[in-house]
Design an enzyme around this catalytic site. Structure first.
Site, PDB file in Angstrom:
ATOM      1  N   ASP A 168       0.808  -1.219   0.000  1.00 20.09           N
ATOM      2  CA  ASP A 168       0.000   0.000   0.000  1.00 20.09           C
ATOM      3  C   ASP A 168       0.844   1.273   0.000  1.00 20.09           C
ATOM      4  O   ASP A 168       1.929   1.321   0.574  1.00 20.09           O
ATOM      5  CB  ASP A 168      -0.891  -0.024   1.250  1.00 20.09           C
ATOM      6  CG  ASP A 168      -2.031   0.967   1.190  1.00 20.09           C
ATOM      7  OD1 ASP A 168      -2.569   1.186   0.098  1.00 20.09           O
ATOM      8  OD2 ASP A 168      -2.399   1.501   2.257  1.00 20.09           O
ATOM      9  N   HIS A 169       0.299   2.317  -0.635  1.00 18.90           N
ATOM     10  CA  HIS A 169       0.888   3.662  -0.634  1.00 18.90           C
ATOM     11  C   HIS A 169       2.367   3.651  -1.005  1.00 18.90           C
ATOM     12  O   HIS A 169       3.221   4.210  -0.303  1.00 18.90           O
ATOM     13  CB  HIS A 169       0.692   4.338   0.720  1.00 18.90           C
ATOM     14  CG  HIS A 169      -0.665   4.969   0.874  1.00 18.90           C
ATOM     15  ND1 HIS A 169      -1.020   6.122   0.212  1.00 18.90           N
ATOM     16  CD2 HIS A 169      -1.749   4.589   1.586  1.00 18.90           C
ATOM     17  CE1 HIS A 169      -2.272   6.437   0.537  1.00 18.90           C
ATOM     18  NE2 HIS A 169      -2.732   5.522   1.356  1.00 18.90           N
ATOM     19  N   ASN A 198     -10.120   0.834   2.968  1.00 13.42           N
ATOM     20  CA  ASN A 198      -8.841   0.742   3.679  1.00 13.42           C
ATOM     21  C   ASN A 198      -8.989   1.245   5.107  1.00 13.42           C
ATOM     22  O   ASN A 198      -9.518   2.340   5.331  1.00 13.42           O
ATOM     23  CB  ASN A 198      -7.782   1.580   2.966  1.00 13.42           C
ATOM     24  CG  ASN A 198      -7.288   0.950   1.687  1.00 13.42           C
ATOM     25  OD1 ASN A 198      -7.941   0.095   1.099  1.00 13.42           O
ATOM     26  ND2 ASN A 198      -6.129   1.396   1.232  1.00 13.42           N
TER      27      ASN A 198
END
Length: 293
Positions: free
Chosen positions: A84-85, A233
């Site tokens: 993620d990210h 999320n």
């Protein structure tokens, strides 16, 4: 039950009019708690490891990724593993070998043209390596301790027409949209711009993702899913539950030194938090998701 591609879980949830819960993990206790919470309500789930979590783990992706994958392999429900990210190209390129089925490229802080170029390059690489890819357009504020963006600031909300063009030109499989939620909220007082979500859902053909969901009350989460969000999320809510439980345990047992005692309390609190949030999304409906492809 083995690891299942995130894209399969998202598609299965969306087909049923629901959303898959995706929880950011930092420790093995996080992973164990999320899986136990999902098992308790019979729902598939996604474990996410962010670039910030990798930095916390001294820049090493594999130890936590391997632990999460091993926990998923023994789960009674399907579990996805998502990176993620990601801003670092070097980290992105570790994803496939580390067992991830999906990645989120985060170039949302860049101007539109640069975000598009970086995202398109990442999508080409991800697809060539069998990975499902998510990107972000607009900017969900609050990441890394930054102040939330003003609701009327440029880039603080995702524009539907830009989103349509961006997804078509970049080739991403899902799009995280900025519709009012904020990262790192410790109170559940946030609100979603549901009118904007409706416009985005009509404009964009790929699944929509909601970041910063910990700050939204149950009713807002359920309405967001009903409005077209297919992946939700969640991170801070787990950390709040864990920290509160550990603090209470140590207050009640000031002489405690065995970390297993307070970590157990923290893990149990995260199990309850994960189960409650999955239920709020309506994600506990199917006990089994589609098999891995």
């Amino acid at each position: 039950m083995s690891l299942v591609p995130t894209g399969t879980l998202v598609a299965g949830a969306a087909a049923g009019g629901g959303a898959i819960a995706a929880f950011n993990i930092i420790t093995l206790e996080h992973a164990e708690a999320v899986i136990a919470g999902a098992e308790s309500v019979g729902s598939p789930v996604v474990l996410q490891i962010s670039e910030n979590a990798v930095k916390y783990r001294q820049g090493r992706l594999l130890p936590l990724a391997a632990a999460a994958a091993a926990a998923a392999a023994e789960a009674a429900v399907p579990v996805g593993l998502h990176l993620d990210h990601v801003k670092s190209p070097a980290l992105l390129r570790q994803a496939a070998a580390a067992g991830f089925g999906s990645v989120m490229i985060d170039a949302s802080h860049l101007p539109y043209a640069e975000n598009l170029a970086a995202t398109r390059d990442a999508a080409e690489w991800a697809h060539a390596h069998g990975l499902w890819i998510e990107a972000e357009l607009g900017e969900v504020g609050g990441k890394g301790g930054a102040a939330p963006l003003d609701a009327h600031a440029p880039g603080a909300r995702t524009d539907p027409e830009e989103a349509r063009a961006f997804t078509a030109a970049s080739g991403v499989d899902a799009l995280a949209v900025a519709i009012g939620s904020v990262h790192a909220m410790t109170t559940r007082t946030g609100a979603v711009d549901h009118a904007l979500l409706a416009r985005l859902s009509a404009a964009v053909d790929v699944p929509l993702v909601l970041h910063g969901s910990s700050g939204l009350p149950d009713a807002e989460l359920a309405a967001a899913v009903a409005g077209g969000i297919a992946k939700v999320n969640i991170g801070t809510a787990l950390n709040v539950a864990m920290t509160d439980a550990i603090r209470a345990h140590l207050d009640a047992h000031p002489g405690a030194v065995d970390s297993r005692t307070y970590l157990s309390a923290g893990r149990a609190a995260m199990v309850r938090a994960a189960a409650d949030l999955i239920t709020a999304l309506g994600a506990g409906r199917p006990a089994v998701a589609p098999a891995a492809v």
